[in-house]
Scaffold this motif. Structure first.
Motif, PDB file in Angstrom:
ATOM      1  N   GLY A  61       0.611  -1.246  -0.046  1.00 39.27           N
ATOM      2  CA  GLY A  61      -0.363  -0.120  -0.009  1.00 39.27           C
ATOM      3  C   GLY A  61       0.564   0.963  -0.231  1.00 39.27           C
ATOM      4  N   PHE A  62       0.328   2.408  -0.054  1.00 37.42           N
ATOM      5  CA  PHE A  62       0.702   4.176  -0.286  1.00 37.42           C
ATOM      6  C   PHE A  62       1.332   4.269   1.282  1.00 37.42           C
ATOM      7  N   THR A  63       0.700   3.713   1.962  1.00 43.24           N
ATOM      8  CA  THR A  63       0.619   4.572   3.676  1.00 43.24           C
ATOM      9  C   THR A  63       1.177   3.157   4.484  1.00 43.24           C
ATOM     10  N   PRO A  64       1.733   2.335   4.040  1.00 39.41           N
ATOM     11  CA  PRO A  64       1.830   1.635   5.048  1.00 39.41           C
ATOM     12  C   PRO A  64       1.518   1.442   6.603  1.00 39.41           C
ATOM     13  N   PRO A  65       0.925   0.586   7.519  1.00 36.29           N
ATOM     14  CA  PRO A  65       1.464   0.697   9.140  1.00 36.29           C
ATOM     15  C   PRO A  65       2.217   0.628   9.753  1.00 36.29           C
ATOM     16  N   PRO A  66       2.807   1.400  10.516  1.00 37.97           N
ATOM     17  CA  PRO A  66       4.272   0.096  11.130  1.00 37.97           C
ATOM     18  C   PRO A  66       3.981  -0.946  11.390  1.00 37.97           C
ATOM     19  N   VAL A  67       5.090  -1.822  11.591  1.00 43.60           N
ATOM     20  CA  VAL A  67       4.744  -3.111  12.182  1.00 43.60           C
ATOM     21  C   VAL A  67       4.450  -3.287  13.449  1.00 43.60           C
ATOM     22  N   GLY A  68       3.061  -4.608  14.271  1.00 47.66           N
ATOM     23  CA  GLY A  68       2.869  -4.704  15.163  1.00 47.66           C
ATOM     24  C   GLY A  68       2.965  -5.782  15.847  1.00 47.66           C
ATOM     25  N   ARG A  69       3.947  -6.795  16.398  1.00 46.84           N
ATOM     26  CA  ARG A  69       3.958  -7.529  17.217  1.00 46.84           C
ATOM     27  C   ARG A  69       2.988  -8.098  17.387  1.00 46.84           C
ATOM     28  N   GLY A  70       1.518  -7.311  18.126  1.00 43.88           N
ATOM     29  CA  GLY A  70       0.614  -7.439  18.457  1.00 43.88           C
ATOM     30  C   GLY A  70       0.009  -7.996  17.225  1.00 43.88           C
ATOM     31  N   GLU A  71      -0.390  -7.027  16.146  1.00 42.16           N
ATOM     32  CA  GLU A  71      -0.971  -6.970  15.096  1.00 42.16           C
ATOM     33  C   GLU A  71      -1.490  -8.767  14.740  1.00 42.16           C
ATOM     34  N   VAL A  72       0.196  -8.283  14.226  1.00 42.74           N
ATOM     35  CA  VAL A  72       1.231  -9.947  13.740  1.00 42.74           C
ATOM     36  C   VAL A  72       0.312 -11.210  14.556  1.00 42.74           C
ATOM     37  N   GLU A  73       0.301 -11.444  15.822  1.00 41.00           N
ATOM     38  CA  GLU A  73       0.346 -12.604  16.153  1.00 41.00           C
ATOM     39  C   GLU A  73      -1.575 -12.672  16.486  1.00 41.00           C
ATOM     40  N   GLN A  74      -1.801 -11.604  16.341  1.00 43.29           N
ATOM     41  CA  GLN A  74      -3.953 -12.024  16.718  1.00 43.29           C
ATOM     42  C   GLN A  74      -3.736 -12.432  14.897  1.00 43.29           C
ATOM     43  N   LEU A  75      -3.033 -12.083  14.148  1.00 40.83           N
ATOM     44  CA  LEU A  75      -3.408 -12.625  12.408  1.00 40.83           C
ATOM     45  C   LEU A  75      -3.457 -13.807  12.634  1.00 40.83           C
ATOM     46  N   ILE A  76      -1.851 -14.362  13.088  1.00 40.66           N
ATOM     47  CA  ILE A  76      -1.450 -16.074  13.149  1.00 40.66           C
ATOM     48  C   ILE A  76      -2.296 -16.969  13.258  1.00 40.66           C
ATOM     49  N   ASP A  77      -2.875 -16.206  14.418  1.00 42.57           N
ATOM     50  CA  ASP A  77      -3.553 -16.971  15.729  1.00 42.57           C
ATOM     51  C   ASP A  77      -5.277 -17.142  14.774  1.00 42.57           C
ATOM     52  N   THR A  78      -5.665 -16.171  13.657  1.00 44.50           N
ATOM     53  CA  THR A  78      -6.869 -16.270  13.122  1.00 44.50           C
ATOM     54  C   THR A  78      -6.807 -17.135  12.156  1.00 44.50           C
ATOM     55  N   ILE A  79      -5.737 -17.282  11.558  1.00 47.17           N
ATOM     56  CA  ILE A  79      -5.837 -18.214  10.171  1.00 47.17           C
ATOM     57  C   ILE A  79      -5.784 -19.609  10.360  1.00 47.17           C
ATOM     58  N   ASP A  80      -7.162 -20.160  10.382  1.00 46.15           N
ATOM     59  CA  ASP A  80      -7.356 -21.596   9.597  1.00 46.15           C
ATOM     60  C   ASP A  80      -7.754 -21.859   8.558  1.00 46.15           C
ATOM     61  N   ALA A  81      -6.427 -22.963   7.684  1.00 46.53           N
ATOM     62  CA  ALA A  81      -6.754 -23.342   6.664  1.00 46.53           C
ATOM     63  C   ALA A  81      -5.176 -24.033   6.524  1.00 46.53           C
ATOM     64  N   ASP A  82      -5.588 -25.258   5.005  1.00 48.81           N
ATOM     65  CA  ASP A  82      -5.017 -26.351   4.912  1.00 48.81           C
ATOM     66  C   ASP A  82      -3.988 -25.809   3.974  1.00 48.81           C
ATOM     67  N   THR A  83      -4.539 -25.181   3.012  1.00 48.05           N
ATOM     68  CA  THR A  83      -4.063 -24.725   2.115  1.00 48.05           C
ATOM     69  C   THR A  83      -4.166 -23.363   1.681  1.00 48.05           C
ATOM     70  N   ALA A  84      -3.115 -22.840   1.145  1.00 46.30           N
ATOM     71  CA  ALA A  84      -3.195 -20.610   0.751  1.00 46.30           C
ATOM     72  C   ALA A  84      -2.554 -21.035  -0.709  1.00 46.30           C
ATOM     73  N   LEU A  85      -2.574 -19.601  -1.597  1.00 50.39           N
ATOM     74  CA  LEU A  85      -3.107 -19.625  -2.624  1.00 50.39           C
ATOM     75  C   LEU A  85      -2.416 -18.221  -1.800  1.00 50.39           C
ATOM     76  N   ILE A  86      -0.755 -17.726  -2.221  1.00 49.74           N
ATOM     77  CA  ILE A  86      -0.966 -16.249  -2.445  1.00 49.74           C
ATOM     78  C   ILE A  86      -0.175 -15.715  -3.488  1.00 49.74           C
ATOM     79  N   LEU A  87      -1.317 -14.142  -3.764  1.00 46.80           N
ATOM     80  CA  LEU A  87      -1.332 -13.713  -5.112  1.00 46.80           C
ATOM     81  C   LEU A  87      -1.254 -12.574  -5.220  1.00 46.80           C
ATOM     82  N   THR A  88      -0.163 -11.699  -5.900  1.00 46.59           N
ATOM     83  CA  THR A  88       0.507 -10.558  -5.893  1.00 46.59           C
ATOM     84  C   THR A  88       0.679 -10.275  -7.426  1.00 46.59           C
TER      85      THR A  88
END
Length: 329
Positions: A61-88
């Motif tokens: 993005g054009f104005t990316p947020p600062p890196v936050g450990r709490g936000e990253v850990e919350q995302l990791i704890d939320t993701i529930d998947a066997d398979t992932a496709l990363i589109l870029t």
């Protein structure tokens, strides 16, 4: 199989991911789309998506947020998947997202990557040179075991009826805004196009988000219907679906028009390649000097005085392109 598809950037990028998402949905029990806040309104329009996770990634993005450990850990704890496709996009790395997905316990991850991925990817795919973004995403999905299951054009959920907004009768949409100034036709040129389209017998509807109301009012003037700030994503899809043609730059509404099957007059600044980002799967006319000095620069502000790549396009050029597309319908 619980699948996750990641597309972290803009509204239009998420729409271009739609065919690949439908390919995954045809073979997965559930599909979660992990997207950024700018892409979330588009995510809610896509068939095949069962759940949406919205996360503002610090590398996008054009104005990316600062890196936050709490936000990253919350995302990791939320993701529930066997398979992932990363589109870029072709110029982005999937590896930061792949690392987080690995930490979340995703067992199978596929992405396009020029960089050595170590143990982060199970399928390291190389996109075809010059591939359109929608086709590149489909190619990656197929390499990961999800071949196209249907018509690979862009699609959205059925749009709502919007005759109450647009009024009766045929019309052409002009959308003057763009995500960055380098991709926008000047307001003066847009207003001239509205006047000439109206003089040629076309009813014109001008669209834009709430932050573009001043722009849309100026462009519409006395000759067009101003819907600036009056449509969310779903309502905009309905307005675009009812149009004979849509005139806009390389921005989200161009891809939304394609997703509802409406031809596009594309005022395309060559700061990114048209072969990768042009309207996909619908008739279109590409306007703008694709060999201008700004070509492939990815500039957000025009680096050339006078914005010649787009402002050499005239209102007459737009009228001619609209009538060409209407004649082909």
């Amino acid at each position: 199989m619980k699948a996750l598809v990641t597309r972290l950037d803009s509204f239009g990028d998420v729409l271009l991911a739609g065919p690949a998402i439908r390919a995954v949905a045809a073979r997965a029990d559930t599909v979660t789309l992990l997207c950024g806040p700018r892409g979330a309104p588009a995510a809610r329009l896509l068939p095949g998506v069962d759940d949406i996770l919205v996360w503002d990634a610090p590398w996008v993005g054009f104005t990316p947020p600062p890196v936050g450990r709490g936000e990253v850990e919350q995302l990791i704890d939320t993701i529930d998947a066997d398979t992932a496709l990363i589109l870029t996009s072709f110029h982005q790395s999937p590896l930061p997202a792949a690392l987080l997905l690995r930490l979340a316990g995703v067992g199978f991850i596929a992405a396009d990557s020029d960089d050595y991925p170590g143990s982060l990817l199970d399928v390291r795919h190389h996109r075809a040179p010059h591939a359109h973004e929608a086709e590149a995403a489909l190619d990656l999905a197929e390499a990961a075991g999800f071949p196209p299951a249907e018509d690979p054009r862009l699609r959205v959920l059925p749009p709502p009826a919007t005759a109450g907004l647009t009024g009766p009768g045929p019309y052409v949409v002009l959308h003057p805004g763009a995500s960055v100034p380098a991709r926008a036709w000047s307001p003066e040129r847009c207003a001239e196009a509205v006047r000439e389209l109206s003089a040629a017998g076309h009813r014109v509807v001008v669209t834009g988000d709430a932050g573009e109301s001043e722009l849309t009012a100026y462009v519409a003037g006395e000759h067009a219907l101003d819907l600036g700030g009056r449509t969310g994503a779903a309502e905009l899809s309905g307005v675009l679906a009812g149009a004979d043609a849509v005139v806009t730059g390389n921005t989200g509404p161009a891809h939304l028009a394609a997703a509802v099957g409406t031809p596009v007059v594309s005022l395309f600044a060559p700061v990114v390649p048209a072969e990768r980002w042009r309207p996909y799967g619908v008739p279109y006319v590409l306007l703008g000097d694709q060999d201008a000095p700004c070509a492939d620069s990815r500039a957000r502000q025009c680096p050339v005085p006078g914005h010649p790549c787009l402002d050499t396009v005239t209102a007459h050029d737009v009228v001619t392109a609209v009538e060409k597309l209407r004649g082909e319908a």
